[in-house]
Design an enzyme around this catalytic site. Structure first.
Site, PDB file in Angstrom:
ATOM      1  N   ARG A  60       0.874  -1.172   0.000  1.00  0.00           N
ATOM      2  CA  ARG A  60       0.000   0.000   0.000  1.00  0.00           C
ATOM      3  C   ARG A  60       0.908   1.217   0.000  1.00  0.00           C
ATOM      4  NH1 ARG A  60      -2.222   1.017   5.526  1.00  0.00           N
ATOM      5  NH2 ARG A  60      -0.825   2.805   5.424  1.00  0.00           N
TER       6      ARG A  60
ATOM      7  N   HIS B  44      -3.649   4.593   4.480  1.00  0.00           N
ATOM      8  CA  HIS B  44      -4.743   3.627   4.550  1.00  0.00           C
ATOM      9  C   HIS B  44      -5.995   4.180   3.875  1.00  0.00           C
ATOM     10  CE1 HIS B  44      -7.638   0.757   6.030  1.00  0.00           C
ATOM     11  NE2 HIS B  44      -8.300   1.723   6.631  1.00  0.00           N
TER      12      HIS B  44
ATOM     13  N   TYR C 180       3.708   6.059  11.618  1.00  0.00           N
ATOM     14  CA  TYR C 180       4.067   4.677  11.945  1.00  0.00           C
ATOM     15  C   TYR C 180       4.952   3.977  10.927  1.00  0.00           C
ATOM     16  CZ  TYR C 180      -0.012   3.971   8.881  1.00  0.00           C
ATOM     17  OH  TYR C 180      -0.887   4.013   7.832  1.00  0.00           O
TER      18      TYR C 180
HETATM   19  C1  TPP Z   1     -14.698  -5.474  12.022  1.00  0.00           C
HETATM   20  C2  TPP Z   1     -13.847  -4.285  11.717  1.00  0.00           C
HETATM   21  N1  TPP Z   1     -12.910  -3.917  12.597  1.00  0.00           N
HETATM   22  C3  TPP Z   1     -12.150  -2.828  12.367  1.00  0.00           C
HETATM   23  C4  TPP Z   1     -12.304  -2.091  11.227  1.00  0.00           C
HETATM   24  C5  TPP Z   1     -11.460  -0.842  10.999  1.00  0.00           C
HETATM   25  N2  TPP Z   1     -10.526  -1.047   9.917  1.00  0.00           N
HETATM   26  C6  TPP Z   1     -10.819  -0.644   8.666  1.00  0.00           C
HETATM   27  S1  TPP Z   1      -9.646  -1.085   7.564  1.00  0.00           S
HETATM   28  C7  TPP Z   1      -8.702  -1.805   8.766  1.00  0.00           C
HETATM   29  C8  TPP Z   1      -7.405  -2.468   8.404  1.00  0.00           C
HETATM   30  C9  TPP Z   1      -7.593  -3.505   7.346  1.00  0.00           C
HETATM   31  O1  TPP Z   1      -6.377  -4.034   6.958  1.00  0.00           O
HETATM   32  P1  TPP Z   1      -6.255  -5.081   5.784  1.00  0.00           P
HETATM   33  O2  TPP Z   1      -7.230  -6.199   6.010  1.00  0.00           O
HETATM   34  O3  TPP Z   1      -4.844  -5.471   5.664  1.00  0.00           O
HETATM   35  O4  TPP Z   1      -6.768  -4.343   4.479  1.00  0.00           O
HETATM   36  P2  TPP Z   1      -6.133  -3.039   3.804  1.00  0.00           P
HETATM   37  O5  TPP Z   1      -6.802  -1.859   4.414  1.00  0.00           O
HETATM   38  O6  TPP Z   1      -4.671  -3.068   4.027  1.00  0.00           O
HETATM   39  O7  TPP Z   1      -6.487  -3.130   2.357  1.00  0.00           O
HETATM   40  C10 TPP Z   1      -9.312  -1.678  10.009  1.00  0.00           C
HETATM   41  C11 TPP Z   1      -8.752  -2.153  11.282  1.00  0.00           C
HETATM   42  C12 TPP Z   1     -13.308  -2.520  10.328  1.00  0.00           C
HETATM   43  N3  TPP Z   1     -13.552  -1.874   9.189  1.00  0.00           N
HETATM   44  N4  TPP Z   1     -14.054  -3.624  10.589  1.00  0.00           N
END
Ligand code: TPP
Ligand code: TPP
Ligand code: MG
Ligand code: MG
Lengths: 365, 347, 365, 347
Positions: free
Chosen positions: A256, A260, A269
């Site tokens: 990425r 985010h 971070y």
């Molecule tokens: C159940 C839940 N917990 C927390 C979140 C908050 N949240 C949104 S994106 C994210 C990180 C996701 O990481 P990843 O699965 O690696 O996907 P990426 O964003 O890197 O594409 C978090 C913690 C959420 N959307 N849903």
């Protein structure tokens, strides 16, 4: 025979050289110059869209935007491997997949502008709208695949999720169900190294691709910035599913490159050196190099491709800004598919209230 | 060694011939649901059942007995042990045009599936502006009174009546159980269908008809002095209480709510306008239970008709207690009559 | 070096012969005749308790009972490997573990008689009371282990669960957390082949022990009816955890010879031939054979052991039947650790109501 | 390639010196919680924080900023992405004598952890007859008004107020945020602690004191004509409404509930006995929301004092709508005044 063990599969080097690999090559031998150029065009367009959407957010036209910068190959390579009757269950970052699926650009940003909770009718493009609850959509894909299995069709469900999502119970349960029923579903994990501020090492001490085999699901670990490897792996997985071979797990190792979301600040971070290193592995760069060496990239082609991308960005901007606001009373629409007395009363009361103002509520909160 | 069951072969629709209910019969409530499921599966090949132990065993309450034999493993699906996945795969099946009926083994086991219910099942139709329908029925044996272990006697219905996008049904007798499971499955909206487990064995006449729409409340005993509102297992207790009160000169109108969301306020309001007095009874804890919601709404709508403050007779604000204490927690005939006394100003 | 790959580890054959296995033997070389006899005594006692509790249920003295018949070696072998300061997070079937832990027999059945939601104070025996929500306790064990890690003590958490439980999100999330933090926790799965009516093949197409390595957790697959192998494996796992090696997963392959609970009727779903075959692998039988060949079993020993078991059964029966019913108003006790006005009002109202009857409510429902 | 973070080394309590709040300061509500957490961690080494992105990032709202640096990764634990495990491991930590403080990133993400909250956290003390305490605090940024995407604006508090065994707090200002997070952490009972996210930035004076017990409601503006009850983000809206009404000659008593479970009925009853009129406002959907519960209880306890039926001004019975529609869903000053008009019989 495909080797489902973990070493990273790469078919296109960072320097843009096609790396032969007999077990994968046959799956992509149709990728001639024209086809590769088409993939490049997709990737350029989605990057351009991504940049435009980020700009729109900065200008207050979008509430939020989750950039896919750096993940173009993973998304385009997999999306372009699908058949139109395969069904996609994405997370919130698969804007390139939506683009490849033919989703209207305005519809892609509708949800991020806050005009609706989802931007398009999933059935028109066989792609579900973004799911924000991490990992939830992997179960939906598995269920859809159970349906396809019962319908005795050979369409396949594919679900996208991140490295962070692999920690959620739902994703693991989806693997349990998919394995138990040998469901025709592809688990496509974009390991972009980060879940917001958490590096992938918080989620897993081993490669993510190592997880699935223990569930009885073969997995492939591929260079997710290599569009050719991504397409090959996805085709292999789809073929297994179509022919009754059951689920496959793909870990696309990518990065990425942006925040985010537009609300995030990765400088809090993340080591800038890491980003710098990954820039050398840019998915567009290396395909550009290959196309150049194949003689496919000429100044005219370059200009034409950029023009297409710019046109897409302009279309996105115009569509975004021109989007009409939803009607106030539509807040009550579609909670149920049939009338609900309690809700109808609330609607009527609120309609009366708005009328009593002779205007809409000013929304002071 | 155990022969491992595999799902890859998927036996189809062979086996026994379907014998649906075609005439009035006396059935237990459990059997009535079984017949309703059978009819729904005959009516629509897209109806599939998912759950733990619903196949060969026929469910721990035998509500799905014989359906595996009749419809095969494609349509009666013994799932791995994971409620979130049961609901989540049902969402995917619904996406593909199926009408999944999920069985949650006991009330207390619905919570691992709560996220999929609240954030997915309930919201999909709204989220997609009507493009994606979720005709999912989630069957939940609920309530206490059977001397069971922890998590086997709960009444979680209020969590779902507070969740916009869901319909919530609780049945009280064999006929409604039959008719309403068919209506629930036919509904294009998701339905939580609560089955009062301590009444599974109670028999009643069942006509193979759909009956009144499921969102309608039913006056199961007319009366003039007090409106007594309830649902599920307590309907028969409420009727007994009305009978007992009648002997003491109090005429109670007993309403079986049937639909907990939406509540049929037309019927409730009309009754309270007539009686001026309302008692609501349910097994769930009082704070945040359905009783408070109904009382608040009726107070809003019928304030000038109320002769006394509406009264609740409910489970206490405690986790469901151990079996030896449940008779103290559950509203019974005497506690309901005590509530009636209170609303009549006799205590 | 321990081999963590899946073939089934067996140290005691069905015929009661000690099978040498260098990598495991050193972990159980203290098991002389006396020690083995003690294990046999435990297993005989818990089987006798189990039978008595089933009888008590049939006689209406218990509401329910989850028999452990057939799983004596898995439970006794692992429980006897623990240190008293290790902490146990069981499911609902670990009555032999509770017995080994010194839990009062009456306290074991208290919950099944319906007198309380749990039978003992977990801190007095360092064992949590039964958890009925499948898999939930695996997270508690992981959390406890995180605490032990922070406290810098070398006590270990061990959690028991079944084959069915491995499908739950919680169990998989527990593995994610345990691996991520290298928590000192042992995952002890009794694969008794069934989750109520569902054979293990519904949950998993591969061996259950194959799952953990993908999470970065080494696993052992052992003959769960072989008390020596169980003890060796548990000691190995405990030692890893104590010395900072992190979590280990043990699959004890065993068989639920009885019904799921006294409310269950396995004839509806289970082939009697399967039970017959597993009877030949009875955990007590084979240890009895070994002890006989070692000359440890004499008619006097046999009689004395049986007497101990019968005495335990009698104690259980007397304690069960003699248990006083809980006080009506205790229904309000311990919801909170501090007074709660709303609840106190309900208590007072109900106390008044009971008094108005001059008696307790008759509980007609 | 990314250097993988490992947890095996567990850096201890080194780093920066703690600088707790020692004198009155003007702080934003978010910062006030941060200071409360810091003080709680200084007071008791058993206080540990768990959550997603709470370490280096300091949480998506920065509420845990700098705490990792101060207390180290043993006590400020960035967890893998799984809410059920966050709560479930907190249960295990509590079992071992810790006081875990879990951060749920947004309201809508609490549901994957719902089972562990409802079936474990809430029930352990009752289950073990007091032997096992669950001094767990679950922090939840909640509510709408920030133009966010789906699942980021919800008000799930009523699910928890209906769950016996939990305490539920919602704060409305910096001082309470500071004092009540400390009280919540010090509580031997589990506490759901709701933080109105759209007020994180609002500043106020904060005295480093524990203040009144958290279960006490507070009259934030006295009045005589109408009791206006609310909590969280709407407290300041309610105060504005009271000010506006005052100009029109209506005297509103505004109560900040603070504790949603248990509700401080002593304060509410006294106010309603005085005013005879009650309006409750919250963002959560009306059906099954806290408003109904409070109205039912007040109707029971103050029936003869009521001059009019109590009124609710709440979110509608819809899933939280898209950002462009949220101003229609959320109670605002005008809708609250409309509710006041209704309870005054002016409409
Ligand atoms: C159940 C839940 N917990 C927390 C979140 C908050 N949240 C949104 S994106 C994210 C990180 C996701 O990481 P990843 O699965 O690696 O996907 P990426 O964003 O890197 O594409 C978090 C913690 C959420 N959307 N849903
Ligand atoms: C969350 C949840 N879902 C369903 C149940 C009902 N249930 C109780 S035991 C059981 C089967 C458990 O099988 P397994 O994990 O193999 O353990 P075993 O009973 O064989 O020891 C089920 C489905 C439950 N207790 N909890
Ligand atoms: Mg990621
Ligand atoms: Mg089992």
């Amino acid at each position: 025979m495909i080797d489902f063990s973990p070493p990273l599969v790469q078919l296109l080097s960072i320097d843009g050289e096609r790396m032969p690999r007999p077990d994968f090559d046959s799956w992509v031998d149709d990728l001639d110059g024209t086809a590769l150029l088409a993939l490049y065009r997709d990737m350029l367009v989605v990057r351009r869209i991504d940049t435009e959407a980020t700009a729109l957010q900065r200008q207050g036209e979008l509430g939020l935007w989750p950039p896919l910068l750096g993940q173009e190959a993973a998304q385009v390579g997999s999306a372009r491997a699908l058949r139109s009757d395969d069904f996609i269950f994405p997370s919130y970052r698969e804007n390139a997949v939506a683009y490849c699926r033919g989703v209207n650009l305005t519809d892609i940003v509708k949800v991020w502008r806050g005009n609706a909770q989802s931007g398009w009718d999933p059935y028109t493009v066989n792609m579900a709208t973004p799911n924000i609850i991490i990992g939830a959509q992997t179960l939906h894909a598995t269920g859809w695949a159970l349906g396809a299995q019962r319908d005795e069709i050979d369409a396949v469900a594919i679900t996208y999720f991140g490295d962070g999502a692999t920690s959620q119970g739902d994703v693991n349960e989806a693997m349990v169900f998919a394995a138990s029923f040998q469901a025709p579903v592809v688990f496509f994990c974009q390991n972009n190294q980060w879940a917001i501020s958490e590096p992938v090492g918080v989620q897993a001490h081993r490669n993510i691709a190592d997880r699935a085999p223990g569930f009885g699901i073969p997995s492939l670990r591929i260079d997710g910035n290599d569009v050719i490897a991504v397409m090959a792996a996805t085709r292999i997985a789809l073929d297994r599913a179509r022919t009754g071979g059951g689920p496959t797990f793909i870990e696309a190792v990518t990065y990425r490159m942006g925040p985010h979301t537009t609300a995030d600040d990765p400088t809090r971070y993340r080591d800038p050196a890491e980003l710098a290193e990954w820039k050398t592995r840019d998915p567009l760069l290396r395909l550009h190099r290959l196309l150049t060496s194949l003689g496919e990239i000429t100044p005219e082609v370059e200009a034409a491709t950029q023009a297409i991308a710019d046109a897409a960005a302009a279309e996105l901007r115009a569509g975004c800004i021109g989007m009409p606001d939803p009607e106030p009373l539509s807040v009550f629409d579609h909670v149920y598919s049939t009338p609900n007395a309690t809700l109808e009363r609330q609607r009527a009361d609120y309609a009366g209230y708005l009328t009593s103002f002779g205007t809409q509520s000013n929304g002071t909160v | 060694m155990t022969t491992l069951m595999t799902h890859t072969s998927l036996p189809g629709l062979d086996a026994q011939k379907p014998v649906p209910l075609t005439e009035t019969k006396t059935l237990s409530m459990g059997k009535a649901i079984n017949e309703g499921l059978r009819q729904a599966m005959l009516d629509d090949p897209k109806v599939v059942l998912l759950g733990e132990d619903i196949g060969a065993l026929g469910g721990v309450f035998r509500v799905t007995s014989d359906l595996l034999a009749q419809f095969g493993a494609r349509r009666v699906i013994d799932t791995p042990l994971a409620e979130s996945a049961i609901i989540g795969t049902a969402v995917g099946l619904a996406y593909r045009g199926y009408r999944p009926v999920c069985e949650i083994q006991f009330d207390g086991f619905i919570f691992p599936g709560f996220d999929q219910i609240v954030s997915q099942v309930a919201k999909f139709h709204y989220r997609t502006q009507g493009a994606v329908r979720m005709p999912i029925t989630i069957r939940v044996p609920f309530g206490g009174g059977i001397g069971a272990a922890e998590h086997h006697s709960e009444s979680p219905e209020a969590y779902f009546t507070h969740t916009s996008g869901l319909r919530v049904i609780a049945v009280s007798n064999a006929q409604d159980a039959y008719s309403l499971i068919r209506q629930a499955i036919a509904s294009d909206d998701p339905v939580l269908y609560f089955e009062p487990k301590r009444r599974y064995h109670v028999k009643g006449e069942v006509v193979p008809e759909l009956g009144a729409p499921m969102e309608q409340a039913v006056i199961v005993r007319p009366g003039t002095d007090v409106t007594l509102l309830t649902y599920g297992a307590l309907v028969s207790t409420a009727k007994d209480a009305a009978l007992a009160a009648f002997d003491e000169g109090v005429s109670i109108e007993v309403i079986d709510l049937r639909s907990l969301s939406p509540v049929d306020y037309a019927v409730v309001e009309a009754s309270v306008r007539k009686t001026g007095r309302l008692v609501v009874t349910h097994e769930a804890a009082q704070s945040g239970g359905l009783g408070g919601e109904i009382i608040a709404t009726i107070t809003e709508r019928c304030f000038s008709y109320l002769e006394a403050a509406p009264v609740r007779v409910t489970g206490f604000d405690v986790p469901y207690p151990p079996a030896k204490l449940e008779s103290h927690h559950l509203p019974d005939l005497d506690r309901i009559l005590d509530g009636v006394d209170r609303v009549m100003g006799r205590r």
